[in-house]
Design a protein around this motif. Structure first.
Motif, short mmCIF file in Angstrom:
data_model
loop_
_atom_site.label_atom_id
_atom_site.label_comp_id
_atom_site.label_asym_id
_atom_site.label_seq_id
_atom_site.Cartn_x
_atom_site.Cartn_y
_atom_site.Cartn_z
N THR A 94 79.54 -33.03 -56.07
CA THR A 94 79.05 -34.38 -56.34
C THR A 94 80.19 -35.37 -56.18
OG1 THR A 94 77.41 -33.54 -57.92
CG2 THR A 94 77.97 -35.88 -58.07
N ILE A 95 79.97 -36.40 -55.37
CA ILE A 95 80.97 -37.45 -55.14
C ILE A 95 80.51 -38.70 -55.86
CG2 ILE A 95 82.14 -38.86 -53.42
CD1 ILE A 95 81.85 -36.49 -51.49
N LEU A 96 81.35 -39.22 -56.73
CA LEU A 96 80.96 -40.31 -57.62
C LEU A 96 81.92 -41.49 -57.49
CD1 LEU A 96 80.52 -38.03 -60.74
CD2 LEU A 96 78.64 -39.08 -59.48
N PRO A 97 81.42 -42.71 -57.50
CA PRO A 97 82.31 -43.87 -57.62
C PRO A 97 82.66 -44.08 -59.09
CG PRO A 97 80.04 -44.60 -57.35
CD PRO A 97 80.01 -43.10 -57.28
N GLY A 98 83.93 -44.33 -59.36
CA GLY A 98 84.35 -44.54 -60.74
C GLY A 98 83.74 -45.77 -61.37
N THR A 99 83.12 -46.62 -60.57
CA THR A 99 82.51 -47.85 -61.07
C THR A 99 81.18 -47.62 -61.77
OG1 THR A 99 81.64 -48.14 -58.83
CG2 THR A 99 83.63 -49.35 -59.39
N LEU A 100 80.66 -46.37 -61.73
CA LEU A 100 79.43 -46.09 -62.45
C LEU A 100 79.63 -46.26 -63.96
CD1 LEU A 100 78.05 -42.84 -60.74
CD2 LEU A 100 77.09 -45.14 -60.58
N PRO A 101 78.57 -46.56 -64.70
CA PRO A 101 78.70 -46.60 -66.17
C PRO A 101 79.22 -45.26 -66.69
CG PRO A 101 76.61 -47.55 -65.49
CD PRO A 101 77.22 -46.94 -64.26
N GLN A 102 79.99 -45.32 -67.77
CA GLN A 102 80.63 -44.11 -68.29
C GLN A 102 79.61 -43.03 -68.65
OE1 GLN A 102 83.86 -44.74 -71.14
NE2 GLN A 102 83.13 -42.97 -72.30
N ALA A 136 83.33 -31.81 -58.38
CA ALA A 136 83.15 -33.26 -58.29
C ALA A 136 84.42 -33.92 -57.78
CB ALA A 136 82.77 -33.85 -59.64
N VAL A 137 84.21 -35.08 -57.14
CA VAL A 137 85.31 -35.98 -56.81
C VAL A 137 84.89 -37.37 -57.28
CG1 VAL A 137 86.65 -37.07 -54.98
CG2 VAL A 137 86.06 -34.65 -54.81
N VAL A 138 85.76 -38.00 -58.07
CA VAL A 138 85.50 -39.37 -58.53
C VAL A 138 86.47 -40.28 -57.80
CG1 VAL A 138 85.24 -40.93 -60.47
CG2 VAL A 138 84.86 -38.46 -60.79
N ALA A 186 90.26 -30.91 -64.27
CA ALA A 186 90.39 -32.06 -63.36
C ALA A 186 91.83 -32.24 -62.88
CB ALA A 186 89.91 -33.32 -64.05
N HIS A 187 91.94 -32.65 -61.61
CA HIS A 187 93.22 -32.94 -60.98
C HIS A 187 93.23 -34.38 -60.49
CE1 HIS A 187 94.44 -28.65 -60.78
NE2 HIS A 187 93.14 -28.46 -60.74
N TYR A 188 94.43 -34.91 -60.41
CA TYR A 188 94.62 -36.29 -59.97
C TYR A 188 95.36 -36.28 -58.64
CZ TYR A 188 96.69 -41.00 -59.92
OH TYR A 188 97.09 -42.27 -59.57
N ALA A 226 89.94 -38.44 -58.62
CA ALA A 226 89.91 -37.32 -59.55
C ALA A 226 89.14 -36.19 -58.89
CB ALA A 226 89.24 -37.73 -60.85
N VAL A 227 89.67 -34.99 -58.94
CA VAL A 227 89.06 -33.84 -58.29
C VAL A 227 88.80 -32.75 -59.32
CG1 VAL A 227 89.29 -32.08 -56.49
CG2 VAL A 227 90.27 -34.37 -56.13
N VAL A 228 87.55 -32.32 -59.41
CA VAL A 228 87.19 -31.15 -60.20
C VAL A 228 86.78 -30.09 -59.19
CG1 VAL A 228 85.72 -30.21 -62.02
CG2 VAL A 228 86.41 -32.60 -62.09
N PRO A 229 87.66 -29.13 -58.87
CA PRO A 229 87.41 -28.23 -57.74
C PRO A 229 86.46 -27.09 -58.08
CG PRO A 229 89.52 -27.71 -58.73
CD PRO A 229 88.97 -28.90 -59.49
#
Length: 505
Positions: free
Chosen positions: A163-171, A184-186, A209-211, A239-242
């Motif tokens: 899942t690829i997410l923009p960090g601008t989404l609501p928390q 995931a990748v944010v 998570a990795h940065y 941010a990468v959650v592999p």
């Protein structure tokens, strides 16, 4: 010059430049830039363009350069249409500038970091021009792929979902999606980083998570995300959650039991929180039928058992948790409604297991699922009663049915019948007919959400016990419940609802 003599319109290119290292540009991208008459690129108001800097060695003095300078870089603006209005006006003006070159027969290459159609600025030009001019999009290596490569960790394997997410989404939205996915990748961190970090922590994904900052570019940085200060995070970071297969999550410091409600049937009824708990578990414990609804994951142990051994199943789960395992007890519907939550908590109350953490995650109940299919028969006060006399005597069931009927409550009747229990439905029908009109609507919902779903509405007087089995739930209306055929229903069913307003006496 006549129309026949006009120069043909030029060709538009959206050119993906990759994540930042010029050597990661594709051969096709280099060819297109070399052949272009016009090279266009977006930039902030300071005039510097990352896209241009990546392609700089391929830009010649005789290229016509079009710098498309954003009027705003944050959401603060005095434009009458606000931030969105300012951008829309800018995109229209930028497209008009490029269209003038195309109409003059010039080839236009619009440069884009990463891939042109992946969160890229080029797409706004594409949307406005591609239907008017011959267009080619040259794909590029995305920042997602670059980040995974720099970390040296696979993003996804086998049947995992990325899942690829923009960090601008609501928390809260970030938290739900992070909890539900495998990997995931944010993107678009920068000022969104504090909320993204909190979403990762709340969803239980922070340890994984990795940065990655400026992947493949000067100033590249990678680190465990939990160690990154919010004061040092630029926009060009992810941010990468592999893959959990490639990099299993850290072992829990302490074991726990999570009782998970999977809904009445299938993944469409599963909440993001429950999906995440099932994915994080080291062990799954449950009735075979319910376990079969959960995808098999490498490295995850599954402990299936018969439907009539709830206490033994609960004890197994708690014993595993005492040994440091993260255990998900799989329950159909909502685990607190005639299901596994009570069984687990009863055993957990014993002194042996008092220190084992137990959480209960809700699920869509069979009653609510069936009611939604029928309309809103439970739209007012209602009672939920199990007709099974395996754990309580029939006299108690009959007394509760009478009390609910006298109170004029709608009813959701669970466990109405089975191979060994064939008479309870008839007894319940006859008892209710002493208090309800014969034409009271009754919804028979079987296997809701499953491949053999069947939802029918009959009169209470016509309720046939032979048509009811253990996979059926009965919804019986109150005196106010209505059943109306309205419009072309594909299934030919009436709509059943109970009004929210009760008549005054």
């Amino acid at each position: 010059m006549s129309a026949q003599q006009q120069r043909p319109a030029g060709r538009l290119y959206g050119v993906g430049l990759g994540p930042g290292d010029p050597s990661l540009m594709t051969l096709r991208a280099v060819e297109v830039i070399a052949a272009a008459d016009v090279v266009a690129y977006h930039s902030a108001r300071h005039g510097r363009s990352i896209a241009r800097s990546i392609a700089e060695r391929h830009i010649r003095p005789d290229h016509i350069e079009e710098a498309l300078v954003y009027p705003v870089t944050t959401e603060t603006t005095d434009h009458p249409g606000g931030y969105r209005g300012a951008l829309e006006e800018f995109y229209e003006q930028a497209a008009a500038r490029l269209a003038a070159h195309l109409d003059a027969g010039r080839t236009v290459a619009v440069l884009a970091e990463g891939d042109p159609l992946f969160y890229g600025s080029y797409q706004h030009m594409h949307q406005r021009l591609a239907d008017r001019y011959e267009t080619e999009v040259v794909p590029g290596v995305t920042s997602v792929s670059a980040a995974a490569a720099r970390l040296g960790k696979p993003l996804v394997e086998a049947d995992e979902v990325l899942t690829i997410l923009p960090g601008t989404l609501p928390q809260e939205e970030l938290t739900a999606r992070l909890a539900a996915t495998d990997a995931a990748v944010v993107m678009k961190l920068g000022r969104t980083y504090p909320a993204v970090r909190q979403a990762l922590e709340t969803s239980g994904r922070l340890p994984e998570a990795h940065y990655v900052e400026r992947a493949t570019m000067a100033g590249e940085r990678t680190a465990p995300l939990a160690e990154v200060s919010p004061d040092s995070v630029p926009y060009f970071s992810v941010a990468v959650v592999p893959s959990r297969i490639a990099t299993p999550p850290p072992a829990p410091a302490h074991g726990e039991v999570v009782v998970v409600g999977t809904g009445p049937a299938g993944p469409l009824w599963l909440t993001p929180e429950s999906r995440g708990a099932l994915a994080r578990a080291t062990d799954l414990v449950g009735y075979t039928t319910y376990l079969d609804r959960v995808p098999v994951r490498p490295g995850q142990a599954r402990h299936a058992s018969d439907n009539k051994v709830e206490s033994e199943r609960a004890e197994l789960a708690l014993d595993l948790a005492r040994r440091g395992r993260r255990v998900a007890v799989v329950s159909g519907g909502d685990p607190g409604v005639f299901a596994m939550a009570t069984a687990v908590l009863e055993v957990a109350a014993q002194d042996t297991y008092r220190d084992v953490p137990v959480r209960v995650l809700p699920g869509v109940t069979a009653a609510n699922a069936a009611a939604a299919r029928a309309g809103a028969p439970l739209g007012h006060d209602y009672a939920v009663i199990s007709l099974s006399d395996r754990l309580k005597p029939w006299d108690v069931i009959a007394e509760r049915l009478r009390a609910a009927a006298c109170a004029d409550l709608a009813l959701a009747l669970y466990n109405p019948g089975s191979r060994s229990r064939t008479w309870q439905v008839g007894k319940a029908r006859d008892l209710l007919l002493d208090h309800r009109a014969p034409d009271t609507p009754v919804v028979l919902a079987r296997d809701v959400g499953g491949p053999q779903e069947s939802v029918r509405t009959v009169r209470l007087a016509d309720l046939d016990p032979s048509e009811v089995d253990m996979r059926t739930i009965l919804l019986i209306g109150s005196s106010q419940t209505r059943s109306v055929r309205r419009g072309p229903d594909p299934a030919g069913r009436p709509t059943v609802w109970t009004p929210r307003r009760y008549p005054e006496k």
